[in-house]
Design an enzyme around this catalytic site. Structure first.
Site, PDB file in Angstrom:
ATOM      1  N   HIS A  29     -10.120 -22.105  25.665  1.00  0.00           N
ATOM      2  CA  HIS A  29      -8.782 -22.021  24.666  1.00  0.00           C
ATOM      3  C   HIS A  29      -8.770 -22.916  23.602  1.00  0.00           C
ATOM      4  O   HIS A  29      -9.552 -23.851  23.322  1.00  0.00           O
ATOM      5  CB  HIS A  29      -7.518 -22.496  25.702  1.00  0.00           C
ATOM      6  CG  HIS A  29      -7.570 -23.932  26.251  1.00  0.00           C
ATOM      7  ND1 HIS A  29      -8.021 -24.093  27.121  1.00  0.00           N
ATOM      8  CD2 HIS A  29      -7.043 -25.109  25.554  1.00  0.00           C
ATOM      9  CE1 HIS A  29      -7.897 -25.396  27.629  1.00  0.00           C
ATOM     10  NE2 HIS A  29      -7.204 -25.970  26.593  1.00  0.00           N
ATOM     11  N   ARG A  33      -0.284 -27.491  18.270  1.00  0.00           N
ATOM     12  CA  ARG A  33       0.816 -28.120  18.853  1.00  0.00           C
ATOM     13  C   ARG A  33       2.153 -27.639  17.922  1.00  0.00           C
ATOM     14  O   ARG A  33       1.946 -26.946  16.663  1.00  0.00           O
ATOM     15  CB  ARG A  33       1.027 -29.928  18.177  1.00  0.00           C
ATOM     16  CG  ARG A  33       0.051 -30.407  19.037  1.00  0.00           C
ATOM     17  CD  ARG A  33      -0.155 -31.852  18.411  1.00  0.00           C
ATOM     18  NE  ARG A  33      -0.912 -32.916  19.244  1.00  0.00           N
ATOM     19  CZ  ARG A  33      -2.193 -32.958  19.005  1.00  0.00           C
ATOM     20  NH1 ARG A  33      -2.727 -32.371  17.979  1.00  0.00           N
ATOM     21  NH2 ARG A  33      -2.835 -33.731  19.871  1.00  0.00           N
ATOM     22  N   GLU A  97      -3.553 -22.259  23.669  1.00  0.00           N
ATOM     23  CA  GLU A  97      -2.650 -23.038  24.411  1.00  0.00           C
ATOM     24  C   GLU A  97      -1.541 -23.866  23.376  1.00  0.00           C
ATOM     25  O   GLU A  97      -2.047 -24.297  22.238  1.00  0.00           O
ATOM     26  CB  GLU A  97      -3.264 -24.556  25.063  1.00  0.00           C
ATOM     27  CG  GLU A  97      -2.472 -25.660  25.461  1.00  0.00           C
ATOM     28  CD  GLU A  97      -3.371 -26.637  26.108  1.00  0.00           C
ATOM     29  OE1 GLU A  97      -2.843 -27.797  26.048  1.00  0.00           O
ATOM     30  OE2 GLU A  97      -4.724 -26.738  25.866  1.00  0.00           O
ATOM     31  N   ARG A 120      -7.296 -30.813   4.128  1.00  0.00           N
ATOM     32  CA  ARG A 120      -7.879 -29.655   4.850  1.00  0.00           C
ATOM     33  C   ARG A 120      -8.591 -30.000   6.332  1.00  0.00           C
ATOM     34  O   ARG A 120      -9.350 -30.748   6.073  1.00  0.00           O
ATOM     35  CB  ARG A 120      -8.519 -28.986   4.078  1.00  0.00           C
ATOM     36  CG  ARG A 120      -7.652 -28.148   2.875  1.00  0.00           C
ATOM     37  CD  ARG A 120      -8.519 -27.217   2.086  1.00  0.00           C
ATOM     38  NE  ARG A 120      -7.664 -26.794   0.805  1.00  0.00           N
ATOM     39  CZ  ARG A 120      -6.698 -25.479   0.922  1.00  0.00           C
ATOM     40  NH1 ARG A 120      -7.048 -24.683   1.918  1.00  0.00           N
ATOM     41  NH2 ARG A 120      -6.316 -25.229  -0.151  1.00  0.00           N
ATOM     42  N   HIS A 124      -7.214 -21.421  10.858  1.00  0.00           N
ATOM     43  CA  HIS A 124      -6.506 -20.337  11.215  1.00  0.00           C
ATOM     44  C   HIS A 124      -7.149 -19.830  12.619  1.00  0.00           C
ATOM     45  O   HIS A 124      -8.048 -20.094  12.790  1.00  0.00           O
ATOM     46  CB  HIS A 124      -6.341 -19.254  10.294  1.00  0.00           C
ATOM     47  CG  HIS A 124      -7.757 -18.531   9.909  1.00  0.00           C
ATOM     48  ND1 HIS A 124      -8.694 -18.932   8.844  1.00  0.00           N
ATOM     49  CD2 HIS A 124      -8.358 -17.637  10.374  1.00  0.00           C
ATOM     50  CE1 HIS A 124      -9.710 -18.283   8.864  1.00  0.00           C
ATOM     51  NE2 HIS A 124      -9.650 -17.538  10.013  1.00  0.00           N
ATOM     52  N   GLU A 170      -4.984 -15.064  10.499  1.00  0.00           N
ATOM     53  CA  GLU A 170      -5.603 -13.915   9.906  1.00  0.00           C
ATOM     54  C   GLU A 170      -5.488 -12.829  10.681  1.00  0.00           C
ATOM     55  O   GLU A 170      -5.703 -12.633  12.066  1.00  0.00           O
ATOM     56  CB  GLU A 170      -7.301 -14.173   9.622  1.00  0.00           C
ATOM     57  CG  GLU A 170      -8.055 -13.130   9.104  1.00  0.00           C
ATOM     58  CD  GLU A 170      -9.445 -13.536   8.838  1.00  0.00           C
ATOM     59  OE1 GLU A 170     -10.219 -12.654   7.990  1.00  0.00           O
ATOM     60  OE2 GLU A 170      -9.876 -14.620   9.134  1.00  0.00           O
TER      61      GLU A 170
END
Length: 178
Positions: A29, A33, A97, A120, A124, A170
């Protein structure tokens, strides 16, 4: 000792053979958050069609965990229950998750960094869809925010949507061979 990478796999500098010690490992997974679990669960189940497989609450530590997967019809029909479901979750690939820290949903100024502005980092997650244009129409009908529509920019075969926390997702078409 190691296992040779498959002959048809892509090889670039840095790719090594597979260590035998890693046999049986499952990439299970990725955790994001989230500010508001209700909004996020509505989005991931009601728009992207995911199934909530596990919910764990840790009131003393003030957080909750939600584990979701995009299941096939066959998987949904055969979904186990109880302890078997817990075992099923640990064996899956590509689980999402969602972690909710209590109280964030009540703070209007609170936001998580989505990773696509400075500095950065995370970029995604991605969903492959059977028909990109039908998916775009579905997202439009459900008020989903787009970061990039297929007709924008030079890459006409992808879209990027945003979840309630601004994380980019995406959207690619299955079997697009780009």
């Amino acid at each position: 000792m190691s296992i040779k990478q498959p002959a048809n796999a892509i090889s670039v500098e840095g790719v090594k053979d597979i260590p035998v010690q890693s046999e049986g490992f499952v990439y299970n997974h990725t955790m994001l958050r989230i500010k508001d679990p209700v909004k996020s669960l509505e989005f991931y189940t009601g728009v992207l069609g995911m199934t909530l497989l596990k919910h764990r609450s840790f009131p003393e530590a003030k957080f909750d965990l939600y584990f979701l997967a995009r299941l096939t019809e066959e998987e949904r029909n055969a979904l186990p229950a109880g302890d078997e479901l817990k075992d099923f979750v640990s064996r899956q690939r590509s689980i999402l998750e969602l972690t909710h820290n209590h109280g964030t949903e009540n703070d209007d100024d609170f936001a998580y960094h989505h990773g696509n502005s400075e500095p950065r980092g995370f970029g995604h997650i991605c969903f492959a869809v059977p028909d990109l244009q039908q998916a775009v129409a579905w997202f439009d009908a459900n008020g989903v925010v787009f970061q990039k529509r297929p007709e924008e920019g030079s890459m006409k075969d992808i879209a990027f949507i945003k979840d309630p926390d601004g994380y980019w997702i995406e959207i690619i078409e299955l079997n697009n061979n780009r």
